[in-house]
Design a protein around this motif. Structure first.
Motif, PDB file in Angstrom:
ATOM      1  N   ASN A 140       2.338  -0.687   0.190  1.00 39.78           N
ATOM      2  CA  ASN A 140       3.194   0.343  -0.409  1.00 39.78           C
ATOM      3  C   ASN A 140       2.442   1.118  -1.486  1.00 39.78           C
ATOM      4  N   THR A 141       2.902   2.329  -1.739  1.00 42.91           N
ATOM      5  CA  THR A 141       2.366   3.096  -2.860  1.00 42.91           C
ATOM      6  C   THR A 141       3.002   2.566  -4.137  1.00 42.91           C
ATOM      7  N   TYR A 143       2.935   2.669  -8.587  1.00 41.78           N
ATOM      8  CA  TYR A 143       2.617   3.511  -9.732  1.00 41.78           C
ATOM      9  C   TYR A 143       2.398   2.615 -10.946  1.00 41.78           C
ATOM     10  N   THR A 181      -1.810   6.168  -9.531  1.00 42.59           N
ATOM     11  CA  THR A 181      -1.135   5.815  -8.292  1.00 42.59           C
ATOM     12  C   THR A 181      -2.042   4.840  -7.547  1.00 42.59           C
ATOM     13  N   GLN A 183      -2.715   3.027  -3.939  1.00 44.87           N
ATOM     14  CA  GLN A 183      -2.344   3.103  -2.528  1.00 44.87           C
ATOM     15  C   GLN A 183      -3.120   2.137  -1.691  1.00 44.87           C
TER      16      GLN A 183
END
Length: 183
Positions: A140-141, A143, A181, A183
Protein backbone atom coordinates in the motif's frame (compact mmCIF):
# COMPACT_ATOMS: atom_id res chain seq x y z
CA UNK A 1 -51.21 -30.56 32.34
CA UNK A 2 -48.72 -29.49 35.02
CA UNK A 3 -46.34 -32.28 33.97
CA UNK A 4 -46.67 -31.21 30.35
CA UNK A 5 -45.71 -27.63 31.24
CA UNK A 6 -42.73 -28.91 33.25
CA UNK A 7 -41.66 -31.13 30.35
CA UNK A 8 -41.91 -28.22 27.90
CA UNK A 9 -39.94 -25.96 30.25
CA UNK A 10 -37.30 -28.66 30.68
CA UNK A 11 -37.06 -29.16 26.91
CA UNK A 12 -36.69 -25.42 26.37
CA UNK A 13 -33.90 -25.23 28.96
CA UNK A 14 -32.12 -28.15 27.34
CA UNK A 15 -32.47 -26.56 23.90
CA UNK A 16 -31.10 -23.22 25.13
CA UNK A 17 -28.23 -24.99 26.90
CA UNK A 18 -27.44 -26.96 23.75
CA UNK A 19 -27.48 -23.80 21.60
CA UNK A 20 -25.22 -21.99 24.10
CA UNK A 21 -22.81 -24.93 24.09
CA UNK A 22 -22.76 -24.90 20.27
CA UNK A 23 -22.09 -21.14 20.23
CA UNK A 24 -19.21 -21.52 22.70
CA UNK A 25 -17.71 -24.30 20.61
CA UNK A 26 -18.09 -22.20 17.45
CA UNK A 27 -16.32 -19.28 19.15
CA UNK A 28 -13.47 -21.59 20.18
CA UNK A 29 -13.18 -22.90 16.62
CA UNK A 30 -13.25 -19.36 15.18
CA UNK A 31 -10.46 -18.32 17.56
CA UNK A 32 -8.41 -21.39 16.60
CA UNK A 33 -8.99 -20.63 12.91
CA UNK A 34 -7.92 -17.00 13.36
CA UNK A 35 -4.77 -18.13 15.14
CA UNK A 36 -4.24 -20.81 12.51
CA UNK A 37 -4.64 -18.25 9.73
CA UNK A 38 -2.00 -16.08 11.39
CA UNK A 39 0.34 -19.09 11.53
CA UNK A 40 -0.29 -19.87 7.83
CA UNK A 41 0.22 -16.33 6.56
CA UNK A 42 3.33 -15.60 4.57
CA UNK A 43 5.75 -12.90 5.71
CA UNK A 44 4.18 -10.24 3.48
CA UNK A 45 0.73 -10.87 4.91
CA UNK A 46 2.11 -10.83 8.46
CA UNK A 47 3.89 -7.55 7.78
CA UNK A 48 0.59 -6.13 6.50
CA UNK A 49 -1.17 -7.47 9.64
CA UNK A 50 1.36 -5.57 11.76
CA UNK A 51 0.69 -2.42 9.74
CA UNK A 52 -3.08 -2.84 10.08
CA UNK A 53 -2.76 -3.19 13.86
CA UNK A 54 -0.44 -0.18 13.97
CA UNK A 55 -2.97 1.92 12.00
CA UNK A 56 -5.81 0.82 14.29
CA UNK A 57 -3.69 1.88 17.26
CA UNK A 58 -2.90 5.22 15.61
CA UNK A 59 -6.58 5.82 14.92
CA UNK A 60 -7.46 5.09 18.56
CA UNK A 61 -4.91 7.71 19.66
CA UNK A 62 -6.30 10.19 17.12
CA UNK A 63 -9.74 9.59 18.70
CA UNK A 64 -8.31 10.07 22.24
CA UNK A 65 -9.53 6.54 23.08
CA UNK A 66 -7.20 5.11 25.74
CA UNK A 67 -9.09 1.84 26.09
CA UNK A 68 -9.16 1.14 22.34
CA UNK A 69 -5.48 2.09 22.06
CA UNK A 70 -4.67 -0.41 24.83
CA UNK A 71 -6.64 -3.14 23.01
CA UNK A 72 -4.92 -2.35 19.73
CA UNK A 73 -1.54 -2.37 21.50
CA UNK A 74 -2.28 -5.90 22.69
CA UNK A 75 -3.23 -6.99 19.16
CA UNK A 76 -0.07 -5.41 17.79
CA UNK A 77 2.05 -7.36 20.30
CA UNK A 78 0.54 -10.61 18.99
CA UNK A 79 1.13 -9.63 15.35
CA UNK A 80 4.73 -8.66 16.06
CA UNK A 81 5.41 -11.93 17.87
CA UNK A 82 3.90 -13.91 14.96
CA UNK A 83 6.14 -12.27 12.37
CA UNK A 84 8.46 -14.75 10.65
CA UNK A 85 11.71 -13.28 9.39
CA UNK A 86 13.02 -16.47 7.75
CA UNK A 87 12.41 -15.24 4.18
CA UNK A 88 14.80 -12.30 4.66
CA UNK A 89 18.60 -12.19 4.46
CA UNK A 90 20.61 -12.89 7.60
CA UNK A 91 21.41 -9.18 7.99
CA UNK A 92 17.75 -8.23 7.53
CA UNK A 93 16.70 -10.92 10.00
CA UNK A 94 19.01 -9.44 12.63
CA UNK A 95 17.70 -5.92 12.00
CA UNK A 96 14.10 -7.11 12.04
CA UNK A 97 14.67 -9.03 15.29
CA UNK A 98 15.93 -5.83 16.95
CA UNK A 99 13.06 -3.77 15.52
CA UNK A 100 10.43 -6.32 16.53
CA UNK A 101 11.84 -6.66 20.05
CA UNK A 102 11.76 -2.89 20.57
CA UNK A 103 8.36 -2.45 18.91
CA UNK A 104 6.89 -5.24 21.04
CA UNK A 105 8.13 -3.56 24.21
CA UNK A 106 6.53 -0.25 23.22
CA UNK A 107 3.26 -1.92 22.18
CA UNK A 108 3.17 -3.70 25.56
CA UNK A 109 3.58 -0.36 27.34
CA UNK A 110 0.78 1.12 25.24
CA UNK A 111 -1.46 -1.80 26.23
CA UNK A 112 -0.97 -0.97 29.92
CA UNK A 113 -0.79 2.83 30.07
CA UNK A 114 -2.77 6.06 30.21
CA UNK A 115 -3.07 8.02 26.96
CA UNK A 116 -0.19 10.47 27.58
CA UNK A 117 2.17 7.55 28.20
CA UNK A 118 0.69 5.66 25.23
CA UNK A 119 1.58 8.59 23.01
CA UNK A 120 5.14 8.71 24.34
CA UNK A 121 5.62 5.05 23.40
CA UNK A 122 3.84 5.52 20.08
CA UNK A 123 6.62 7.89 19.00
CA UNK A 124 9.31 5.20 19.22
CA UNK A 125 6.91 2.52 18.00
CA UNK A 126 6.31 4.62 14.87
CA UNK A 127 10.05 4.78 14.20
CA UNK A 128 10.28 1.00 14.63
CA UNK A 129 7.39 0.37 12.22
CA UNK A 130 8.89 2.80 9.70
CA UNK A 131 12.22 0.94 9.95
CA UNK A 132 10.41 -2.37 9.51
CA UNK A 133 8.63 -1.10 6.36
CA UNK A 134 12.00 0.00 4.96
CA UNK A 135 13.03 -3.68 5.06
CA UNK A 136 9.75 -5.52 4.36
CA UNK A 137 8.17 -3.04 1.98
CA UNK A 138 4.41 -2.67 1.71
CA UNK A 139 1.79 -3.24 -0.95
CA UNK A 140 0.00 0.00 0.00
CA UNK A 141 0.96 3.63 -0.38
CA UNK A 142 1.86 5.05 3.03
CA UNK A 143 2.46 8.60 4.16
CA UNK A 144 5.09 9.48 6.71
CA UNK A 145 3.66 12.43 8.59
CA UNK A 146 5.33 14.77 11.04
CA UNK A 147 4.18 16.98 13.92
CA UNK A 148 6.79 19.64 14.79
CA UNK A 149 5.09 20.39 18.12
CA UNK A 150 5.13 17.01 19.91
CA UNK A 151 8.36 16.22 21.79
CA UNK A 152 10.58 18.36 19.53
CA UNK A 153 9.06 16.75 16.46
CA UNK A 154 7.48 13.35 16.00
CA UNK A 155 6.62 11.25 12.97
CA UNK A 156 4.04 8.55 12.29
CA UNK A 157 2.73 6.54 9.36
CA UNK A 158 -0.69 6.85 7.78
CA UNK A 159 -2.60 5.30 4.91
CA UNK A 160 -4.14 8.69 4.10
CA UNK A 161 -2.35 11.92 3.25
CA UNK A 162 -4.85 13.90 5.36
CA UNK A 163 -3.30 14.81 8.71
CA UNK A 164 -4.90 13.21 11.77
CA UNK A 165 -2.44 13.75 14.61
CA UNK A 166 -2.17 10.80 17.05
CA UNK A 167 0.03 12.77 19.46
CA UNK A 168 -2.51 15.48 20.21
CA UNK A 169 -5.77 13.94 19.03
CA UNK A 170 -8.69 16.35 19.26
CA UNK A 171 -6.53 19.10 20.81
CA UNK A 172 -4.51 19.63 17.60
CA UNK A 173 -6.02 17.18 15.13
CA UNK A 174 -4.53 18.72 11.98
CA UNK A 175 -1.12 19.68 13.34
CA UNK A 176 1.52 18.29 11.02
CA UNK A 177 2.48 17.70 7.43
CA UNK A 178 3.32 14.86 5.08
CA UNK A 179 7.09 14.37 5.05
CA UNK A 180 7.25 11.70 2.39
CA UNK A 181 5.25 9.11 0.49
CA UNK A 182 6.28 5.45 0.81
CA UNK A 183 5.34 3.16 -2.06
Amino acid sequence: MKKLKMSIATMLLLAVSFINAQEKEKMKMDHKMDHGKMMDMNSDAKAEAILNDYFSLKNALVADDTKKAAQEGTKLVASLKAFDTSSYTKEQQEELADIIEDATEHAEHIAESAIDHQREHFKTLSKDITDMVAITGTKNTLYQQFCPMYDKGSAWLSTNNEIRNPYYGSRMLKCGKVQKTIQ
